[in-house]
Each structure stands twice: as structure tokens, then as C-alpha cells.
Scaffold this motif. Sequence first.
Motif, PDB file in Angstrom:
ATOM      1  N   UNK A  23       0.839  -1.192   0.000  1.00 20.61           N
ATOM      2  CA  UNK A  23       0.000   0.000   0.000  1.00 20.61           C
ATOM      3  C   UNK A  23       0.871   1.237   0.000  1.00 20.61           C
ATOM      4  N   UNK A  24       0.537   2.178  -0.872  1.00 17.11           N
ATOM      5  CA  UNK A  24       1.318   3.405  -0.966  1.00 17.11           C
ATOM      6  C   UNK A  24       1.201   4.223   0.318  1.00 17.11           C
ATOM      7  N   UNK A  25       2.306   4.698   0.806  1.00 13.46           N
ATOM      8  CA  UNK A  25       2.282   5.567   1.972  1.00 13.46           C
ATOM      9  C   UNK A  25       1.880   6.970   1.533  1.00 13.46           C
ATOM     10  N   UNK A  26       1.220   7.726   2.406  1.00 12.64           N
ATOM     11  CA  UNK A  26       0.842   9.095   2.037  1.00 12.64           C
ATOM     12  C   UNK A  26       2.052   9.895   1.613  1.00 12.64           C
ATOM     13  N   UNK A  27       1.889  10.672   0.598  1.00 13.12           N
ATOM     14  CA  UNK A  27       2.989  11.507   0.127  1.00 13.12           C
ATOM     15  C   UNK A  27       3.313  12.567   1.167  1.00 13.12           C
ATOM     16  N   UNK A  28       4.594  12.892   1.281  1.00 14.34           N
ATOM     17  CA  UNK A  28       4.981  13.939   2.209  1.00 14.34           C
ATOM     18  C   UNK A  28       4.415  15.273   1.735  1.00 14.34           C
ATOM     19  N   UNK A  29       3.959  16.031   2.674  1.00 15.11           N
ATOM     20  CA  UNK A  29       3.369  17.307   2.319  1.00 15.11           C
ATOM     21  C   UNK A  29       4.425  18.246   1.741  1.00 15.11           C
ATOM     22  N   UNK A  30       4.046  18.868   0.659  1.00 13.31           N
ATOM     23  CA  UNK A  30       4.934  19.836   0.038  1.00 13.31           C
ATOM     24  C   UNK A  30       5.098  21.023   0.976  1.00 13.31           C
ATOM     25  N   UNK A  31       6.319  21.522   1.059  1.00 13.78           N
ATOM     26  CA  UNK A  31       6.568  22.663   1.939  1.00 13.78           C
ATOM     27  C   UNK A  31       5.756  23.877   1.499  1.00 13.78           C
ATOM     28  N   UNK A  32       5.516  23.959   0.179  1.00 13.01           N
ATOM     29  CA  UNK A  32       4.721  25.062  -0.313  1.00 13.01           C
ATOM     30  C   UNK A  32       3.249  24.709  -0.196  1.00 13.01           C
ATOM     31  N   UNK A  33       2.419  25.662   0.002  1.00 14.04           N
ATOM     32  CA  UNK A  33       0.988  25.418   0.135  1.00 14.04           C
ATOM     33  C   UNK A  33       0.407  24.963  -1.203  1.00 14.04           C
ATOM     34  N   UNK A 205       5.926  -8.162   0.716  1.00 16.37           N
ATOM     35  CA  UNK A 205       6.884  -7.584   1.663  1.00 16.37           C
ATOM     36  C   UNK A 205       7.666  -6.467   0.964  1.00 16.37           C
ATOM     37  N   UNK A 206       7.981  -5.365   1.649  1.00 12.98           N
ATOM     38  CA  UNK A 206       8.756  -4.280   1.035  1.00 12.98           C
ATOM     39  C   UNK A 206      10.077  -4.738   0.425  1.00 12.98           C
ATOM     40  N   UNK A 207      10.809  -5.633   1.116  1.00 14.23           N
ATOM     41  CA  UNK A 207      12.086  -6.117   0.584  1.00 14.23           C
ATOM     42  C   UNK A 207      11.850  -6.931  -0.685  1.00 14.23           C
ATOM     43  N   UNK A 208      10.826  -7.751  -0.682  1.00 11.04           N
ATOM     44  CA  UNK A 208      10.487  -8.544  -1.861  1.00 11.04           C
ATOM     45  C   UNK A 208      10.092  -7.614  -3.005  1.00 11.04           C
ATOM     46  N   UNK A 209       9.413  -6.559  -2.672  1.00  3.48           N
ATOM     47  CA  UNK A 209       9.023  -5.548  -3.658  1.00  3.48           C
ATOM     48  C   UNK A 209      10.251  -4.927  -4.313  1.00  3.48           C
ATOM     49  N   UNK A 210      11.222  -4.535  -3.489  1.00  2.47           N
ATOM     50  CA  UNK A 210      12.445  -3.935  -4.026  1.00  2.47           C
ATOM     51  C   UNK A 210      13.155  -4.902  -4.969  1.00  2.47           C
TER      52      UNK A 210
END
Length: 218
Positions: A23-33, A205-210
Motif C-alpha cells: 500500500x502506498x504511503x501518504x505523500x509527504x506534504x509539500x513545503x509550499x501550500x 513484503x517491502x524487501x520482496x518488492x524492491x
Amino acid sequence: MVKSDYVKQMIFLLCVFFICCTENKPLEKNKEKTDTSESEKIQVLNVGSFHFGDTPDAHKTEFDESTEAAQQEIRTISKLLARFKPTIICIENLPEYNTEINAAYQEYLKNPINLTSKYGESSMIGFEIGRLSEVDSIYGIDNHMGYNYSVGDFIENSPDLKNAVDPATYLQLTNEPFKEFPALAKREANSDNLSLLEKFKLINEPVYLDYSITTNAD
């Protein structure tokens, strides 16, 4: 394209052996609005699977999808994935077959007593998740491309090969992909004896994904 105003959640079933996603993790919020808040972004769940039944792939997982036990396992996994409450379901199939796929999907909705294996995992899992989530249509998003399965063999059988790619690293990735992760390597070596749910947990698994992305991309 589907406008985000109408779609808030999506699920992608990328049913390719050795390609798996979490599952995709939420994207980090852009510093700009920005005008789009985190809650308005479309949520995407990528799920990796091996191919049920026959496959032209270089690797095959032993699994008899026709048994009653397997059918129950598939329904259990479909129910778990349906908790994501998808509004769009995409499967590994060419878009040109969407009309045919959706005709089969509508027939399944009329009589869902038996899972349909016509399209392997795409129909057995995808159709059941669609039924549980009450989606109208299933979408194929596959794109066939050429793939050379023999690159590793070529490198291994060519000791004098001068390659820009490090052959030692390539061959370790091929022969001992989880060398640094012994617990994962042990699970992978025993994968044919795992339950279907445990197989799905393993390949997502994330490692398997990589590993999957790296080997397929290279």
C-alpha cells in the motif's frame, strides 16, 4: 483519466509473478501550500500476486486454484482486500479485452457461487473484490513488452564477458536475492508449502518488492 472529484479510492491488482507492491504511503506534504489536502488525494492500493494456473512466465508457483480449500482461501483474501473499499479495480490484462472481461464479470455477478478462473487470479480475486465492493466495471491495464529471461544465463556462461553491469552483483541478485535477509529467504524457499494468504504476505513484503522491481527493471 478519471477525475479525482468522482473517485476517492482505487485498488490496483498487479497480478504479475515477482512483481509486488505494498500500500502506498501518504505523500509527504509539500513545503509550499497547495490547493489539494492530504484527504483529497486518491488512495491507491497495489497488490502483487503470482499467476494462478498456467503461465508463460519463467517462474511458476505450485497452486491448484480449483480445490475447495483454495476457493475458500481466495474468498478470504478478497474479503480482506475489499476492506480498502475500492471504487476502481485494475487487473493485469490488455485494455483491448475490457469488453470481454466485463461481460464475464457481469455473468459472475449473476451467479457468484463459484469463482471464475477464466482469467486466473485477475478474475478469481478481481471479480470477487469487485462484487464485494459493488463496482460496475473492471479495467485491464496491462502492456505487453519484450522480455529477455536469458540475461542471467548469458552472464553466468560468459566468464570473459566485460560488462558495464557488475556481473557478480547481478548473479547474486539472481541466485541469492535475499542473502542479507535470512528469515525472508527461508520463507521464500518454503513458499510452495505456505498457505495462499502467507504467499500473498510474502510477495508483498517491502524487501520482496524492491527485489522484484530491480530484477524486472534491469
